[in-house]
Design a protein around this motif. Structure first.
Motif, PDB file in Angstrom:
ATOM      1  N   PHE A  10       0.861  -1.170   0.000  1.00  0.00           N
ATOM      2  CA  PHE A  10       0.000   0.000   0.000  1.00  0.00           C
ATOM      3  C   PHE A  10       0.900   1.223   0.000  1.00  0.00           C
ATOM      4  O   PHE A  10       1.843   1.306   0.785  1.00  0.00           O
ATOM      5  CB  PHE A  10      -0.898   0.022   1.240  1.00  0.00           C
ATOM      6  CG  PHE A  10      -1.902  -1.077   1.253  1.00  0.00           C
ATOM      7  CD1 PHE A  10      -3.122  -0.923   0.615  1.00  0.00           C
ATOM      8  CD2 PHE A  10      -1.627  -2.287   1.869  1.00  0.00           C
ATOM      9  CE1 PHE A  10      -4.046  -1.942   0.609  1.00  0.00           C
ATOM     10  CE2 PHE A  10      -2.545  -3.310   1.880  1.00  0.00           C
ATOM     11  CZ  PHE A  10      -3.758  -3.142   1.246  1.00  0.00           C
ATOM     12  N   ILE A  11       0.600   2.152  -0.877  1.00  0.00           N
ATOM     13  CA  ILE A  11       1.382   3.379  -0.975  1.00  0.00           C
ATOM     14  C   ILE A  11       0.429   4.550  -0.840  1.00  0.00           C
ATOM     15  O   ILE A  11      -0.636   4.569  -1.468  1.00  0.00           O
ATOM     16  CB  ILE A  11       2.129   3.464  -2.328  1.00  0.00           C
ATOM     17  CG1 ILE A  11       3.076   2.281  -2.469  1.00  0.00           C
ATOM     18  CG2 ILE A  11       2.874   4.782  -2.443  1.00  0.00           C
ATOM     19  CD1 ILE A  11       3.735   2.184  -3.820  1.00  0.00           C
ATOM     20  N   GLU A  12       0.799   5.513  -0.029  1.00  0.00           N
ATOM     21  CA  GLU A  12      -0.012   6.710   0.138  1.00  0.00           C
ATOM     22  C   GLU A  12       0.659   7.876  -0.573  1.00  0.00           C
ATOM     23  O   GLU A  12       1.868   8.057  -0.484  1.00  0.00           O
ATOM     24  CB  GLU A  12      -0.184   7.045   1.618  1.00  0.00           C
ATOM     25  CG  GLU A  12      -1.017   6.022   2.354  1.00  0.00           C
ATOM     26  CD  GLU A  12      -1.251   6.410   3.810  1.00  0.00           C
ATOM     27  OE1 GLU A  12      -1.100   7.612   4.152  1.00  0.00           O
ATOM     28  OE2 GLU A  12      -1.585   5.524   4.586  1.00  0.00           O
ATOM     29  N   PHE A  13      -0.137   8.658  -1.277  1.00  0.00           N
ATOM     30  CA  PHE A  13       0.352   9.838  -1.974  1.00  0.00           C
ATOM     31  C   PHE A  13      -0.228  11.079  -1.320  1.00  0.00           C
ATOM     32  O   PHE A  13      -1.359  11.073  -0.850  1.00  0.00           O
ATOM     33  CB  PHE A  13      -0.066   9.801  -3.454  1.00  0.00           C
ATOM     34  CG  PHE A  13       0.655   8.747  -4.252  1.00  0.00           C
ATOM     35  CD1 PHE A  13       1.830   9.049  -4.915  1.00  0.00           C
ATOM     36  CD2 PHE A  13       0.159   7.455  -4.341  1.00  0.00           C
ATOM     37  CE1 PHE A  13       2.504   8.084  -5.650  1.00  0.00           C
ATOM     38  CE2 PHE A  13       0.818   6.483  -5.067  1.00  0.00           C
ATOM     39  CZ  PHE A  13       1.991   6.800  -5.730  1.00  0.00           C
ATOM     40  N   GLU A  14       0.559  12.127  -1.309  1.00  0.00           N
ATOM     41  CA  GLU A  14       0.081  13.386  -0.746  1.00  0.00           C
ATOM     42  C   GLU A  14      -0.984  14.015  -1.644  1.00  0.00           C
ATOM     43  O   GLU A  14      -1.958  14.575  -1.164  1.00  0.00           O
ATOM     44  CB  GLU A  14       1.257  14.343  -0.557  1.00  0.00           C
ATOM     45  CG  GLU A  14       0.893  15.609   0.178  1.00  0.00           C
ATOM     46  CD  GLU A  14       2.104  16.456   0.512  1.00  0.00           C
ATOM     47  OE1 GLU A  14       1.883  17.605   0.912  1.00  0.00           O
ATOM     48  OE2 GLU A  14       3.248  15.991   0.372  1.00  0.00           O
ATOM     49  N   SER A  16      -3.715  13.559  -4.888  1.00  0.00           N
ATOM     50  CA  SER A  16      -4.491  12.561  -5.640  1.00  0.00           C
ATOM     51  C   SER A  16      -4.043  12.477  -7.094  1.00  0.00           C
ATOM     52  O   SER A  16      -4.111  11.416  -7.711  1.00  0.00           O
ATOM     53  CB  SER A  16      -5.981  12.871  -5.560  1.00  0.00           C
ATOM     54  OG  SER A  16      -6.265  14.138  -6.104  1.00  0.00           O
ATOM     55  N   ALA A  19      -1.267   9.994  -7.323  1.00  0.00           N
ATOM     56  CA  ALA A  19      -1.777   8.625  -7.225  1.00  0.00           C
ATOM     57  C   ALA A  19      -2.382   8.186  -8.550  1.00  0.00           C
ATOM     58  O   ALA A  19      -2.128   7.075  -9.033  1.00  0.00           O
ATOM     59  CB  ALA A  19      -2.813   8.526  -6.109  1.00  0.00           C
ATOM     60  N   LEU A  40      -6.751   1.642  -6.568  1.00  0.00           N
ATOM     61  CA  LEU A  40      -7.039   2.264  -5.279  1.00  0.00           C
ATOM     62  C   LEU A  40      -7.515   1.202  -4.305  1.00  0.00           C
ATOM     63  O   LEU A  40      -8.317   0.329  -4.659  1.00  0.00           O
ATOM     64  CB  LEU A  40      -8.124   3.334  -5.420  1.00  0.00           C
ATOM     65  CG  LEU A  40      -7.744   4.588  -6.187  1.00  0.00           C
ATOM     66  CD1 LEU A  40      -8.953   5.496  -6.343  1.00  0.00           C
ATOM     67  CD2 LEU A  40      -6.622   5.332  -5.483  1.00  0.00           C
TER      68      LEU A  40
END
Length: 99
Positions: A10-14, A16, A19, A40
């Motif tokens: 899982f990768i989170e982006f600042e 959208s 992403a 997502l």
């Protein structure tokens, strides 16, 4: 394929937009001979607790249960059960001799 690790992360982006760009660029690409599926993450409806979503490991009770650690309530219940069993054993010979 049995025995082969699926591998996921899982990768989170600042932002959208970043992403969306990562999904556009990486979904369907190949890495070490395997095709990547990039999308997502969606909340798992099966683990809905009340009105919020919480991981099962979000409480200390889950960790204690997994580690085999007993709560104070569980220890107290075992102690009371042992006392009850002991009391029954003490009364058993008296009941048997009364026959």
């Amino acid at each position: 394929e049995k025995g082969k690790h699926k591998g996921f992360c899982f990768i989170e982006f600042e932002y959208s937009e970043d992403a969306a760009e990562a999904i556009y660029n990486m979904d369907g690409s190949e890495l070490s001979g395997r095709t990547l599926n990039v999308n997502l993450a969606q909340p798992n409806q099966q683990h809905k607790l009340g009105s919020s979503y919480k991981a099962v490991w979000s409480t200390d009770e889950w960790f204690q249960e997994q580690a085999g650690v007993e709560s104070e309530e569980q220890m107290e219940k075992k102690k009371l059960d042992a006392q009850d069993a002991s009391a029954l054993k003490e009364k058993a010979p008296i009941m048997a001799s009364g026959r």
